[in-house]
Design a protein around this motif. Structure first.
Motif, PDB file in Angstrom:
ATOM      1  N   UNK A 168     -24.764 -23.834 -32.132  1.00 54.40           N
ATOM      2  CA  UNK A 168     -23.614 -24.706 -31.893  1.00 54.40           C
ATOM      3  C   UNK A 168     -23.705 -25.985 -32.717  1.00 54.40           C
ATOM      4  N   UNK A 169     -24.848 -26.619 -32.758  1.00 51.32           N
ATOM      5  CA  UNK A 169     -25.012 -27.764 -33.646  1.00 51.32           C
ATOM      6  C   UNK A 169     -25.186 -27.301 -35.083  1.00 51.32           C
ATOM      7  N   UNK A 170     -25.788 -26.122 -35.265  1.00 50.20           N
ATOM      8  CA  UNK A 170     -25.999 -25.597 -36.610  1.00 50.20           C
ATOM      9  C   UNK A 170     -24.702 -25.385 -37.371  1.00 50.20           C
ATOM     10  N   UNK A 171     -23.650 -24.998 -36.662  1.00 54.39           N
ATOM     11  CA  UNK A 171     -22.355 -24.804 -37.317  1.00 54.39           C
ATOM     12  C   UNK A 171     -21.798 -26.108 -37.873  1.00 54.39           C
ATOM     13  N   UNK A 172     -22.290 -27.223 -37.377  1.00 57.31           N
ATOM     14  CA  UNK A 172     -21.842 -28.539 -37.821  1.00 57.31           C
ATOM     15  C   UNK A 172     -22.843 -29.185 -38.774  1.00 57.31           C
ATOM     16  N   UNK A 173     -23.796 -28.398 -39.227  1.00 57.77           N
ATOM     17  CA  UNK A 173     -24.789 -28.907 -40.161  1.00 57.77           C
ATOM     18  C   UNK A 173     -25.885 -29.729 -39.520  1.00 57.77           C
ATOM     19  N   UNK A 174     -26.075 -29.566 -38.209  1.00 53.95           N
ATOM     20  CA  UNK A 174     -27.089 -30.324 -37.490  1.00 53.95           C
ATOM     21  C   UNK A 174     -28.164 -29.384 -36.946  1.00 53.95           C
ATOM     22  N   UNK A 175     -29.350 -29.945 -36.773  1.00 53.13           N
ATOM     23  CA  UNK A 175     -30.435 -29.225 -36.139  1.00 53.13           C
ATOM     24  C   UNK A 175     -30.595 -29.710 -34.696  1.00 53.13           C
ATOM     25  N   UNK A 176     -31.140 -28.855 -33.846  1.00 50.51           N
ATOM     26  CA  UNK A 176     -31.317 -29.267 -32.452  1.00 50.51           C
ATOM     27  C   UNK A 176     -32.394 -30.332 -32.301  1.00 50.51           C
ATOM     28  N   UNK A 177     -33.171 -30.575 -33.347  1.00 49.52           N
ATOM     29  CA  UNK A 177     -34.196 -31.614 -33.220  1.00 49.52           C
ATOM     30  C   UNK A 177     -33.612 -33.025 -33.238  1.00 49.52           C
ATOM     31  N   UNK A 178     -32.296 -33.168 -33.426  1.00 48.52           N
ATOM     32  CA  UNK A 178     -31.692 -34.489 -33.242  1.00 48.52           C
ATOM     33  C   UNK A 178     -31.643 -34.844 -31.759  1.00 48.52           C
TER      34      UNK A 178
END
Length: 304
Positions: A168-178
């Motif tokens: 879900x965050x990956x689709x927005x170019x983010x990693x869950x480690x944020x």
């Protein structure tokens, strides 16, 4: 006669006020009651109705401590509950105020509800809110490297999916480690087959029901979890938090589990508001979790 008329008018006014109050949603009533009790004075509404999703017209509020800070503040993004069919950030100002008073820049975000959205729509909305916060919160004095998530009931589900399922965050170019930690109150994490109206409405049409369950995404490198529930919760039973906690530990992850004796589903959220904090130390325990994780992050940064 004059005093009788005065009493009648006063009675009608009070009756009207009481009728209006009781006509409000439960969380709104809780927020009104919270505002009548002194305390949490070190908090202010910094930003109201900031749009984070132009296409859907979804907004968020930002609560901040009144006292000045010499450095960027840790951030808590709070997602409210309501069975994925009810709720509003405006009704949960008491949560924003409580956490801001404790030193956190606190974000309350709206998301689409049934029937306007079904799974995964509300999870996608929450992901966009967190992505916006990561990109923009520094402008408001928040630390984008110290973002925590929190939520209650359906909101706890939303934030848990963001923390555990990378897509879900990956689709927005983010990693869950944020996400540096998740404090979740009375969330549903293992509820298939769908047996309630709210779960049937929001999840029943999804073609891969196993992909809707947070317990199926446990992993050792997930953000730290603080899972809480009330032992008297019959709406989202404690087994949800207990099972997720156990599976996280089995996978080598980081999770804490807290039970509050004789506390029901709604009471765990009520305990965050000033009039009902006597019910249990929910707010104190959440803040202790956030503080401990923030201290670990700070110590690691200084070591580097």
């Amino acid at each position: 006669m004059k005093w009788i008329l005065v009493l009648i008018v006063v009675g009608l006014v009070l009756g009207g006020v009481l009728y209006w109050l009781l006509s409000q949603p439960g969380p709104r009533q809780l927020d009104i009651a919270n505002n009548l009790i002194p305390g949490d004075g070190n908090a202010r509404l910094l930003v109201s109705d900031q749009i984070y999703d132009e296409d859907q017209g979804l907004g968020l509020d930002i609560w901040a401590p009144r006292s000045g800070a010499s450095q960027r503040l840790p951030v808590v993004v709070f997602i409210y509950g309501g069975g994925w069919h009810a709720g509003s950030k405006d009704h949960y100002a008491f949560a924003g105020r409580a956490l801001a008073h404790r030193g956190f820049l606190t974000v309350l975000a709206d998301y689409r509800l049934f029937p306007d959205a079904r799974f995964p729509g509300f999870v996608e909305d929450s992901a966009r809110a967190v992505s916006w916060v990561h990109d923009n919160i520094a402008r408001f004095g928040g630390d984008p490297e110290t973002i925590f998530l929190s939520g209650q009931s359906a909101g706890a589900y939303n934030v848990m999916m963001l923390a555990l399922d990378r897509q879900w965050l990956g689709r927005l170019g983010k990693q869950t480690d944020i996400i540096k930690g998740v404090a979740a109150l009375a969330g549903p994490y293992d509820f298939y087959p769908f047996d309630s109206n709210s779960t049937k409405n929001s999840f029943g049409d999804y073609h891969k029901p196993d992909m809707t369950q947070p317990v199926n995404f446990v992993r050792p490198d997930a953000p730290p979890l603080w899972l809480s529930t009330g032992t008297a919760d019959t709406q989202v039973r404690p087994r949800n938090s207990r099972i997720l906690h156990d599976r996280m530990l089995e996978a080598g992850g980081d999770a804490e589990y807290v039970e509050y004796p004789d506390m029901g589903h709604l009471e765990i959220m009520m305990a965050v508001a000033k009039p009902f904090r006597y019910k249990g130390p929910v707010l104190d325990d959440m803040v202790a979790f956030f503080d401990s994780r923030a201290a670990q992050l700070q110590a690691a940064a200084q070591a580097d």
